[in-house]
Write a protein that holds these residues in place. Structure first.
Motif, PDB file in Angstrom:
ATOM      1  N   ILE A   1       0.831  -1.207   0.000  1.00 60.50           N
ATOM      2  CA  ILE A   1       0.000   0.000   0.000  1.00 60.50           C
ATOM      3  C   ILE A   1       0.862   1.251   0.000  1.00 60.50           C
ATOM      4  O   ILE A   1       0.599   2.203  -0.738  1.00 60.50           O
ATOM      5  CB  ILE A   1      -0.951  -0.024   1.218  1.00 60.50           C
ATOM      6  N   GLU A   2       1.903   1.221   0.803  1.00 62.03           N
ATOM      7  CA  GLU A   2       2.801   2.382   0.896  1.00 62.03           C
ATOM      8  C   GLU A   2       3.572   2.590  -0.406  1.00 62.03           C
ATOM      9  O   GLU A   2       3.689   3.724  -0.903  1.00 62.03           O
ATOM     10  CB  GLU A   2       3.777   2.183   2.053  1.00 62.03           C
ATOM     11  N   ASP A   3       4.075   1.498  -0.983  1.00 68.97           N
ATOM     12  CA  ASP A   3       4.891   1.597  -2.197  1.00 68.97           C
ATOM     13  C   ASP A   3       4.080   2.027  -3.418  1.00 68.97           C
ATOM     14  O   ASP A   3       4.620   2.637  -4.342  1.00 68.97           O
ATOM     15  CB  ASP A   3       5.563   0.251  -2.500  1.00 68.97           C
ATOM     16  N   ASN A   4       2.794   1.688  -3.438  1.00 70.34           N
ATOM     17  CA  ASN A   4       1.978   1.932  -4.633  1.00 70.34           C
ATOM     18  C   ASN A   4       0.898   2.999  -4.432  1.00 70.34           C
ATOM     19  O   ASN A   4       0.015   3.140  -5.286  1.00 70.34           O
ATOM     20  CB  ASN A   4       1.329   0.621  -5.086  1.00 70.34           C
ATOM     21  N   ASN A   5       0.990   3.701  -3.304  1.00 72.52           N
ATOM     22  CA  ASN A   5       0.047   4.788  -3.040  1.00 72.52           C
ATOM     23  C   ASN A   5      -1.405   4.322  -3.151  1.00 72.52           C
ATOM     24  O   ASN A   5      -2.243   4.956  -3.804  1.00 72.52           O
ATOM     25  CB  ASN A   5       0.308   5.953  -4.008  1.00 72.52           C
ATOM     26  N   VAL A   6      -1.701   3.191  -2.523  1.00 69.75           N
ATOM     27  CA  VAL A   6      -3.055   2.620  -2.536  1.00 69.75           C
ATOM     28  C   VAL A   6      -3.891   3.280  -1.445  1.00 69.75           C
ATOM     29  O   VAL A   6      -3.423   3.446  -0.316  1.00 69.75           O
ATOM     30  CB  VAL A   6      -2.998   1.089  -2.325  1.00 69.75           C
ATOM     31  N   GLY A   7      -5.122   3.645  -1.783  1.00 69.46           N
ATOM     32  CA  GLY A   7      -5.957   4.351  -0.816  1.00 69.46           C
ATOM     33  C   GLY A   7      -6.953   3.488  -0.071  1.00 69.46           C
ATOM     34  O   GLY A   7      -7.511   3.912   0.946  1.00 69.46           O
ATOM     35  N   THR A   8      -7.197   2.256  -0.553  1.00 72.78           N
ATOM     36  CA  THR A   8      -8.268   1.447   0.023  1.00 72.78           C
ATOM     37  C   THR A   8      -7.869  -0.025   0.131  1.00 72.78           C
ATOM     38  O   THR A   8      -7.354  -0.610  -0.821  1.00 72.78           O
ATOM     39  CB  THR A   8      -9.548   1.544  -0.834  1.00 72.78           C
ATOM     40  N   ALA A   9      -8.119  -0.613   1.296  1.00 80.57           N
ATOM     41  CA  ALA A   9      -7.940  -2.058   1.506  1.00 80.57           C
ATOM     42  C   ALA A   9      -9.321  -2.660   1.750  1.00 80.57           C
ATOM     43  O   ALA A   9     -10.055  -2.195   2.619  1.00 80.57           O
ATOM     44  CB  ALA A   9      -7.025  -2.321   2.695  1.00 80.57           C
ATOM     45  N   ILE A  10      -9.677  -3.686   0.964  1.00 82.12           N
ATOM     46  CA  ILE A  10     -11.013  -4.273   1.039  1.00 82.12           C
ATOM     47  C   ILE A  10     -10.902  -5.735   1.452  1.00 82.12           C
ATOM     48  O   ILE A  10     -10.225  -6.528   0.793  1.00 82.12           O
ATOM     49  CB  ILE A  10     -11.747  -4.155  -0.310  1.00 82.12           C
ATOM     50  N   PHE A  11     -11.570  -6.085   2.541  1.00 76.99           N
ATOM     51  CA  PHE A  11     -11.545  -7.448   3.081  1.00 76.99           C
ATOM     52  C   PHE A  11     -12.790  -8.207   2.629  1.00 76.99           C
ATOM     53  O   PHE A  11     -13.893  -7.645   2.585  1.00 76.99           O
ATOM     54  CB  PHE A  11     -11.444  -7.414   4.602  1.00 76.99           C
ATOM     55  N   ASP A  12     -12.616  -9.500   2.329  1.00 80.45           N
ATOM     56  CA  ASP A  12     -13.699 -10.287   1.729  1.00 80.45           C
ATOM     57  C   ASP A  12     -14.785 -10.656   2.727  1.00 80.45           C
ATOM     58  O   ASP A  12     -15.891 -11.002   2.322  1.00 80.45           O
ATOM     59  CB  ASP A  12     -13.134 -11.559   1.078  1.00 80.45           C
ATOM     60  N   ASP A  13     -14.513 -10.611   4.000  1.00 77.91           N
ATOM     61  CA  ASP A  13     -15.530 -10.945   5.003  1.00 77.91           C
ATOM     62  C   ASP A  13     -15.812  -9.727   5.874  1.00 77.91           C
ATOM     63  O   ASP A  13     -15.044  -8.765   5.898  1.00 77.91           O
ATOM     64  CB  ASP A  13     -15.058 -12.115   5.867  1.00 77.91           C
TER      65      ASP A  13
END
Length: 404
Positions: A74-86
């Protein structure tokens, strides 16, 4: 691959687990669906993370090492959202947010967000807001500063971004108000259904994105919104349809999905009154989907929850034009032949053959393949119900004549 026409898609990563109850194949299937949900909501999935474990970590859902891998990506790719399947607990969501320092959503939150985007009428918006409030209520502690920091985007629509100052008392009051509003609209809709007289009612049901709206457009010659995204239809659409000279009411309902949030099932139960009050159900199935049998089970489960499981039902296997069996070489001594290698003819001779005479139809709504056969089957069933209800009208509706 999903076609991404949008310019500014929100970067996201997906996180799932492989457990005793959910093997690697199921986990992949659920994450495929979660990626489609993310795309529907306006996001782009850069990477998936899965971890094999006996059960999800009660504090952070996944283990410490895997969480560090996610954080680094997330830090390396400037990702803004983490989505969990459950669905995450309030504590899990807070703990994960502190580690990843980005927006954290679960499957429930993502589906609620899509519903918030797709709700067009006041009734649908009220139902979605009720579901959101019930989801947020146990998560209020320490949540508002997180929401305030993130500002809009996926999962932030509705009460989450407009009522940052909300406390539990206000949310509970809002829930009560929304429930009262839904009861009032339900009474109005009940009167409308009563005013339709005793016309035979047919309801389209099925998993999301199986082609219900496309099929309705074909047989009712109307223009119901249809799109290759999940939950294109939220509001129940009712049309008067005439096949040959036989009129009946056809309703298109919201699509179902696995792991459908409890809050949505509850708040949309009133919308599904069309299913409960239908005389006949047309269960539409996307036979080109590799896991269509699981979709059927999911739909039947929800039908049971809304007292619609015992209705007369015709199974309509749609998208036969897109069906492709996996290639199989009989000389391959290692590869085991499975259902994935079945031709349509072989499928028809499985449990589908035992569904009942003419109760399993195979069509393509998009290309209008076998639509005549479909219309005849629906005509025969509606005619039988109508004649039972109005015996003196039997001479008005002769046998179905094939259309050229």
């Amino acid at each position: 691959m999903l076609e991404k026409k949008d310019i500014d898609l929100e970067k996201a990563v997906l996180i799932g687990v492989i457990t005793k109850e959910q093997d690697a194949d199921q986990s992949k299937e659920y994450l495929d669906e979660l990626e489609f949900l993310t795309y529907t909501a306006g996001g782009e999935v850069l990477k998936r993370f899965t971890q094999k474990m006996d059960m999800p970590n009660p504090k952070t859902f996944i283990g410490k090492g895997k969480m560090e891998d996610v954080r680094q990506f997330i830090e390396d790719n400037n990702v803004g959202t983490a989505i969990f399947d459950d669905e995450l607990s309030a504590a899990q969501e807070r703990n994960i947010s502190k580690i990843l320092e980005c927006k954290v959503l679960d499957r429930t939150n993502l589906i609620l967000d899509i519903f918030a985007q797709r709700a067009q009428t006041s009734y649908a918006r009220t139902q979605v807001e009720l579901a959101q409030c019930e989801y947020l209520l146990p998560r209020l502690k320490g949540m508002w500063t997180h929401l305030e920091r993130q500002k809009g985007g996926i999962g932030m629509r509705g009460p989450g971004e407009t009522e940052i100052e909300t406390d539990r008392r206000i949310v509970r009051d809002r829930i009560t108000l929304l429930k009262d509003k839904i009861k009032t609209i339900d009474k109005q809709m009940s009167v409308q259904r009563g005013n339709r007289g005793k016309m035979v009612r047919v309801a389209l049901v099925g998993y999301t994105n199986v082609g219900k709206s496309t099929l309705m457009n074909v047989i009712s010659k109307s223009k119901v919104f249809a799109e290759n995204k999940l939950f294109a239809t939220l509001d129940t659409t009712v049309r008067k349809v005439v096949i040959q000279n036989l009129p009946f009411l056809l309703s298109d309902t919201v699509g179902f999905i696995r792991k459908l949030p409890t809050q949505l099932v509850e708040s949309f139960k009133s919308t599904l009154d069309e299913v409960r009050e239908a005389d006949l159900l047309l269960h539409i199935v996307d036979i080109s989907h590799p896991n269509f049998e699981e979709h059927i089970e999911s739909v039947n489960k929800i039908l049971g929850e809304i007292d619609g499981a015992d209705k007369p039902t015709i199974m309509v296997f749609n998208k036969i034009d897109a069906y492709q069996a996996e290639p199989y070489d009989e000389t391959d001594l290692i590869l085991e032949r499975t259902k994935a290698h079945y031709s349509l003819t072989e499928w028809k001779n499985t449990w589908m053959h035992r569904v009942g005479k003419n109760n399993a139809l195979f069509i393509s709504a998009l290309n209008k393949q076998n639509i005549n056969e479909f219309k005849k089957r629906v005509y025969d069933e509606v005619r039988e119900i109508h004649v039972t209800r109005f015996p003196y009208n039997h001479f008005l509706y002769p046998d179905y004549e094939e259309e050229s």
